[in-house]
Motif scaffolding. Structure first.
Motif, PDB file in Angstrom:
ATOM      1  N   TYR A 229       1.098  -1.135   0.121  1.00 12.12           N
ATOM      2  CA  TYR A 229      -0.010   0.147  -0.228  1.00 12.12           C
ATOM      3  C   TYR A 229       0.979   1.062   0.227  1.00 12.12           C
ATOM      4  O   TYR A 229       2.059   1.253   0.025  1.00 12.12           O
ATOM      5  CB  TYR A 229      -1.122  -0.108   1.529  1.00 12.12           C
ATOM      6  CG  TYR A 229      -0.196   0.462   2.275  1.00 12.12           C
ATOM      7  CD1 TYR A 229      -0.281   1.459   2.981  1.00 12.12           C
ATOM      8  CD2 TYR A 229       0.185  -0.698   3.330  1.00 12.12           C
ATOM      9  CE1 TYR A 229       0.036   1.394   3.778  1.00 12.12           C
ATOM     10  CE2 TYR A 229       1.145  -0.598   4.337  1.00 12.12           C
ATOM     11  CZ  TYR A 229       1.087   0.858   4.881  1.00 12.12           C
ATOM     12  OH  TYR A 229       1.744   0.950   6.624  1.00 12.12           O
ATOM     13  N   GLU A 231       0.378   5.753   1.325  1.00  9.61           N
ATOM     14  CA  GLU A 231       0.538   6.001   2.872  1.00  9.61           C
ATOM     15  C   GLU A 231       0.793   7.765   2.006  1.00  9.61           C
ATOM     16  O   GLU A 231       1.400   7.906   1.754  1.00  9.61           O
ATOM     17  CB  GLU A 231       0.719   5.742   4.422  1.00  9.61           C
ATOM     18  CG  GLU A 231      -0.112   6.625   5.358  1.00  9.61           C
ATOM     19  CD  GLU A 231       0.659   6.146   6.026  1.00  9.61           C
ATOM     20  OE1 GLU A 231       0.532   5.590   6.751  1.00  9.61           O
ATOM     21  OE2 GLU A 231       1.865   5.511   6.297  1.00  9.61           O
ATOM     22  N   GLU A 238      -4.584   6.292   2.662  1.00 10.96           N
ATOM     23  CA  GLU A 238      -4.080   4.974   2.546  1.00 10.96           C
ATOM     24  C   GLU A 238      -4.242   4.264   0.350  1.00 10.96           C
ATOM     25  O   GLU A 238      -5.719   4.892   0.545  1.00 10.96           O
ATOM     26  CB  GLU A 238      -3.566   4.149   3.227  1.00 10.96           C
ATOM     27  CG  GLU A 238      -3.296   4.044   4.586  1.00 10.96           C
ATOM     28  CD  GLU A 238      -2.448   2.709   5.451  1.00 10.96           C
ATOM     29  OE1 GLU A 238      -3.846   1.909   5.565  1.00 10.96           O
ATOM     30  OE2 GLU A 238      -2.395   2.627   6.612  1.00 10.96           O
TER      31      GLU A 238
END
Length: 257
Positions: A229, A231, A238
């Motif tokens: 992911y 951020e 996210e």
């Protein structure tokens, strides 16, 4: 004109961690502490016409050992014809998990089948290696995730586009996307990459899931979210990258599928 059937799972869940798979490929994996209801497309997991498998695994929320009295999952399958518009066709395959109540239940599982007719046949993980026969599978998978992480971190978006080309081709075919719509998916993704998001390292605590009849591997957080992911600290957001990997026959390294 050939019909364009668009299959969706309409689901609701309460107080559980659950996963639904179509043809042993995860289409939803979620830790629900309250309640949630939504619907998701599943065409990309339907590789060809015929009998399809569907399964659900219902577990306690992260950190718990037993399901709550009101833990449950419900779903059905809906078909829409999207040839000219989004037109409802039919609904079938209703499922409701057993009532937990006062029983001490650590897991509920259900496996079923349904028939699907689609105007395509996807080349996906069918010709992948059986990962049970692959030595150092976890290490190779972590290495593959590392390559993707570096591509995005270094801004090598053309390399990333090439790495997901087979996946995106299957998405375009199964979701009946035009070339412009397919290109738009990637353009929007790169736009997100460049809008203040920073790729995060995959945690060593990530859990490896083997699926797709032992031919697909995915790393996930313990709550079911993708391990990969980006951020944006300023926006407190996210961006999850829900990708999966396989090793094509004749090769030794993981590729995105």
């Amino acid at each position: 004109m050939t019909k364009q059937p668009y299959y969706m799972i309409d689901f609701s869940a309460s107080a559980c961690l659950f996963e639904i798979r179509v043809n042993d490929y995860p289409v939803i994996h979620m830790n629900v502490e309250g309640q949630v209801a939504s619907n998701i497309p599943i065409n990309y997991a339907i590789l060809k016409s015929g009998t399809q498998s569907i399964s659900v695994t219902i577990l306690p929320n992260v950190g718990d050992l037993e399901l709550y009295p009101k833990s449950e999952v419900k779903f059905n399958i809906k078909i829409f014809d999207v040839t000219n518009d989004f037109v409802f066709d039919q609904q079938f395959g209703d499922y409701q998990s057993e009532t937990v109540g006062e029983k001490k239940i650590p897991v509920i599982k259900h496996i079923g089948t349904f028939k699907a007719e689609v105007p395509y046949q996807l080349e996906a993980w069918q010709k992948g290696k059986n990962l049970k026969d692959v030595d150092d599978c976890r290490e190779k998978l972590e290495s593959a995730y590392g390559k993707v992480t570096r591509m995005i971190r270094d801004g090598r978006f053309d390399d990333y586009k090439k790495s997901i080309s087979q996946r995106e081709e299957n998405m375009a075919v199964s979701m009946y996307l035009s070339k412009a719509e397919s290109e738009g998916r990637f353009t929007d993704l790169v736009s997100d990459f460049k809008s203040g998001f920073t790729i995060q390292p995959v945690s060593k605590e990530a859990v490896m899931f083997i699926c797709g009849d032992n031919k697909v591997a995915i790393l996930k957080k313990v709550n079911g979210e993708p391990a990969l992911y980006l951020e944006n600290l300023e926006a407190e957001e996210e961006l999850m990258l829900d990708i999966s990997f396989y090793i094509p026959e004749g090769k030794n390294e993981f590729e995105i599928i």
